[in-house]
Design an enzyme around this catalytic site. Structure first.
Site, PDB file in Angstrom:
ATOM      1  CG  HIS A   1       3.861   2.355   0.093  1.00 18.69           C
ATOM      2  ND1 HIS A   1       3.563   1.042  -0.210  1.00 18.69           N
ATOM      3  CD2 HIS A   1       5.125   2.558  -0.348  1.00 18.69           C
ATOM      4  CE1 HIS A   1       4.608   0.478  -0.800  1.00 18.69           C
ATOM      5  NE2 HIS A   1       5.576   1.379  -0.890  1.00 18.69           N
TER       6      HIS A   1
ATOM      7  CG  HIS B   1      13.417  -1.084  -1.204  1.00 13.52           C
ATOM      8  ND1 HIS B   1      12.062  -1.266  -1.313  1.00 13.52           N
ATOM      9  CD2 HIS B   1      13.615   0.261  -1.129  1.00 13.52           C
ATOM     10  CE1 HIS B   1      11.458  -0.082  -1.322  1.00 13.52           C
ATOM     11  NE2 HIS B   1      12.379   0.863  -1.216  1.00 13.52           N
TER      12      HIS B   1
ATOM     13  CG  ASP C   1      10.227  -4.079  -2.474  1.00 11.40           C
ATOM     14  OD1 ASP C   1      10.254  -3.460  -3.540  1.00 11.40           O
ATOM     15  OD2 ASP C   1      10.904  -3.750  -1.466  1.00 11.40           O
TER      16      ASP C   1
END
Lengths: 546, 546
Positions: free
Chosen positions: B76, B366, B193
């Site tokens: 990122h 995640h 995501d």
């Protein structure tokens, strides 16, 4: 106490997943179990495949009394034609394994000289000083066997690859009774498959794939294209069964898959009626809902049929929207990138793609931890040597043995080349013999060395640059502008200015050289490009003096 | 109905895991979310890392109103210094993310020109036409945020990387209330995501790592060496807590880990008392049971500290029998080979090695499928665009959206470069813009092209051969024996005879050449080696005419 000692010489599969090969030796007489290949890691550049270093056998080639192949997968048969090029010995295999061997040996021109003997699970063969009892095990291919080897030192159980599947596709479970009988006779040592030693619980039965395939066939609106290994005969049967249930015709494509299916049908390992099978041309002319195509490429190999379908380079047909593609396999470590790239590309072409991660379209053929414990407790060996696995897996398997009460000193984790001497009195580590990789590249066997591999890696990372000078033999002056050629370094279009400057540096270096001209020029070029680009290609300078 | 239309331009992270970068645009004004890098696949030879192709931004560089960074991971932030070299715009980040950015930008000489603004979760910033509300999310790094972007077309929720961890290490769960509030206001589109879209159920809490670490610390008889990412601040805290419980001193090694730990302690994101920390020199002089060393290398990178420890090439100490090594991470796809090779080597050196496969020493950062469903149901968006994932993961995420009742036509799976136009009326695919890979190699950005990569691949697979001829300019006759140099093809020791024969073929080709001399010579050499070895190196022929 029986003081006779046998030697166990692991030549492959201990410290890696692949190229399994084990030597059992008594007073110079040798039994070989398996002779497999391994696929290269992605940094083994330009290597087709890897075979065991069987130097130990070569220097004793007249002492080999037999070769037993436990099943027909490449990691157990793939190096056999290399061994047969050097060693004459009878080969023992069950009917399906022999069939797969014949297909493979014929392709490598090695069938004529192979002395093949068919054996059945349950039978016994005397191979030199070893009385070898073949017992049935479940694995992802039918007709797999383990070995009970009665040696002069005692009984050794060599599992081969196995799992305890209570509901295998061919309804033939692993031979529990034989294992228990071995235990009653007293097992000196167990050598057992460690591939899944990190996996808790039980490996699911092959039967769960039936349910997953049933759902695939029930829901698919168009063609079904199912990719697997060419040797996965039980998967062929499962697909054929589903095709019959759902009124689809079945089509094999790809030479190895077609050959293996034909052989397995002939030998009775595949029960597929003639009218279920169609050719690819017929398949492509049928309504899409009436077709299932089975092919290779489940490891994402770019040159396989599925690999070519994913990039639109397969000659006979293209993926179309509405196709359901099933990858019925587990990515071999190192193949993940290729497998997932292939899956993504198939999605891009409009297919619905099903694979292990999201559907139970594959199960492992290897025992998980609870099965490993069961094997150890069924056999109750005095000594335990984990085989078939990377060091991490051998270590985990050894840990399971300890947990089941085998004394630590009776368990040995060893890697290829570490000779073990085994008698009733104990298990001793003897000398080390060659046990490394032999790379096969094109027709070359073993001439790709680690040094050459490093050279290739360096070429690949930074490219290469050749500088050639033409000098006057007497004056040492340049007769022509220096020739500089690069490959893999930068595209030539981007390089012109830099090359012109580099040539000037070369000329300066020639003018001011004292000592080795070539070295001075190399240093000048290296310094120049490192300063300009922070890159260090391999540089080679040569000079003609005329 | 509001007919205003915004444009969403995915430049990275859609169709891959890594190099996330998203552009939101309204009437020419641009908001950028994230600017990450991606690590190369193993066949991207000699590439250091990959950044997004942000050509779209370059041609609008005066219209960028701000850059928001959702958290401090490389995928990122890793391309930000490349963006800042071209684009002037304020950067918004939470305190820890800003701290990590400062460390990274300073290392790349880009800190001075970075216009950094600290924001807190819960705050709002007006960035051009976009009112951006930052909301807290859990991830494997503290201080991560998602964005509620009030655009002229409606409210867009951009999750960033997230999971719903009810018991995170910093006791700060994802902001459910804010998501519910967004839902009440009405969410036009959700961009969420997709990394774990193939994983059923819920991702375990970071807290489960505590229990695993507790067991490691309880059982370890010698030193503990724990490898993780340099940015995994919450793992540092967990290790520090365990060290305190078990009376061990803690030592960070490796520049990036030391720098990040220092910064995180200064900002209050790490609560580690001074007296817990020791230097590596102190650590090596303490009794082994009183030390835990934390370092990088959990991806098996050969040049990392753990990589060097595994091969005995770390300057400060060696692995010894009794060491417990913990790899607290998940192998990034493509790194499996390196990770497992490192684990095997550490075992070979006598360490006990613990890793994700056999102990819960790592959990994913995640969301899994059930969390993805919760996100969708909390937010109830009209339109849904899966982000952050390979195509297969985006497809699975889209499928979950369909299962939750979002109409298929309101879900779009797109890859990098596919512009989306979004209004209350609908979601429309507009033009495609560049969205490919830009390779960074040394100081070169973007000059490693696919053509050059293919050249490197060919070099690596087959090696290279240069042939140089020195000819008389008038007669065209050779003035010297042809010079043949090879690299990566075969070791020269094995080649001598073949090269002598090849030189004869070259001489014959020169004598009989008609048309292009160089081409004739190349063909002669190629044919000769292919016939001899079935190998096809890259061949380059040049000639000096003097």
């Amino acid at each position: 106490m029986n003081k006779k000692t046998i030697r166990i010489v692991p030549l492959g599969g201990l410290g890696e997943v692949g190229k399994n090969m084990m030597v059992y030796e008594y007073e110079g007489e040798i039994l070989i179990v398996d002779a497999g290949l391994m696929f290269p890691d992605s940094d083994m550049l330009g290597v087709d495949y890897i075979i065991p270093d069987f130097d130990y056998v070569l220097s004793r080639r007249d002492q080999v009394r037999g070769i037993v192949i436990t099943h027909g997968h490449e990691d157990h048969i793939g190096a056999l034609h290399h061994v047969l090029a050097e060693v004459q010995a009878p080969i023992y295999a069950t009917p399906l394994t022999r069939g797969l061997l014949e297909v493979k040996l014929a392709r490598n021109g090695a069938l004529a000289k192979a002395d093949l003997h068919t054996v059945q699970a349950g039978e016994t063969a005397q191979i030199g000083p070893f009385q070898v009892e073949f017992f049935h095990v479940c694995h992802s291919i039918p007709d797999s066997i383990g070995l009970g080897i009665q040696t002069p030192a005692g009984l050794v159980v060599h599992t081969g690859d196995y799992k305890f599947d209570h509901t295998p596709v061919d309804n033939w479970p692993t031979d529990f009774a034989k294992l228990a009988e071995f235990s009653q006779r007293g097992v000196l040592a167990l050598l057992a498959d460690s591939t899944n030693a990190e996996r808790a619980g039980w490996t699911p039965s092959e039967r769960v794939v039936d349910a997953a395939l049933d759902q695939v066939f029930r829901e698919a609106q168009g063609r079904i294209i199912l990719a697997s290994f060419a040797s996965l005969v039980s998967r062929m049967q499962q697909v054929a069964n589903a095709a019959q249930r759902y009124g689809r015709k079945m089509c094999f494509v790809g030479t190895s898959m077609v050959d293996n299916a034909k052989m397995a049908r002939k030998l009775g390992y595949l029960d597929i009626p003639d009218n279920l099978l169609v050719t690819i041309d017929q398949a492509l002319n049928l309504p899409e809902k009436q077709v299932v195509i089975m092919c290779t490429g489940s490891q994402g190999e770019p040159s396989s049929i599925l690999g070519r379908l994913s990039t639109g380079r397969y000659r006979q047909f293209d993926i179309q929207s509405g196709d359901t593609v099933v990858l019925s396999s587990h990515p071999i470590p190192g193949n993940e990138e290729n497998v997932y790239r292939t899956i993504n590309r198939l999605f891009q072409r409009g297919a619905n793609v099903l694979y292990e991660g999201i559907a139970a379209v594959h199960v492992s053929g290897h025992a998980s931890q609870e099965e490993m414990k069961l094997m150890i407790n069924l056999v109750r060996p005095k000594f335990f040597v984990p085989i078939h696995g990377e060091l991490r897996q051998l270590k985990q398997h050894a840990l399971l043995g300890t947990q089941l009460g085998i004394p630590t000193e009776n368990i040995r984790v060893v890697e290829n080349g570490q000779v073990i001497e085994l008698s009733e009195a104990g298990l001793r580590l003897a000398e080390r013999v060659p046990g490394g990789y032999v790379f096969v590249d094109g027709s070359g066997v073993g001439d790709v060395t680690p040094a050459l591999m490093r050279e290739r890696e360096s070429l690949a990372n930074d490219g290469v640059m050749f500088v050639h000078l033409v000098l006057d033999a007497r004056s040492g002056r340049l007769l022509d502008a220096p020739e500089i050629v690069t490959r893999g370094f930068m595209l030539n279009a981007d390089l012109e200015d830099l090359l012109e400057q580099a040539r000037q540096r070369v000329e300066q270096a020639v003018d001011s050289a004292n000592g080795s001209l070539e070295k001075d020029v190399e240093k000048a070029v290296r310094t120049f490009f490192y300063n300009e680009l922070q890159r260090a290609p391999m540089i080679f300078v040569s000079a003609s003096r005329v």
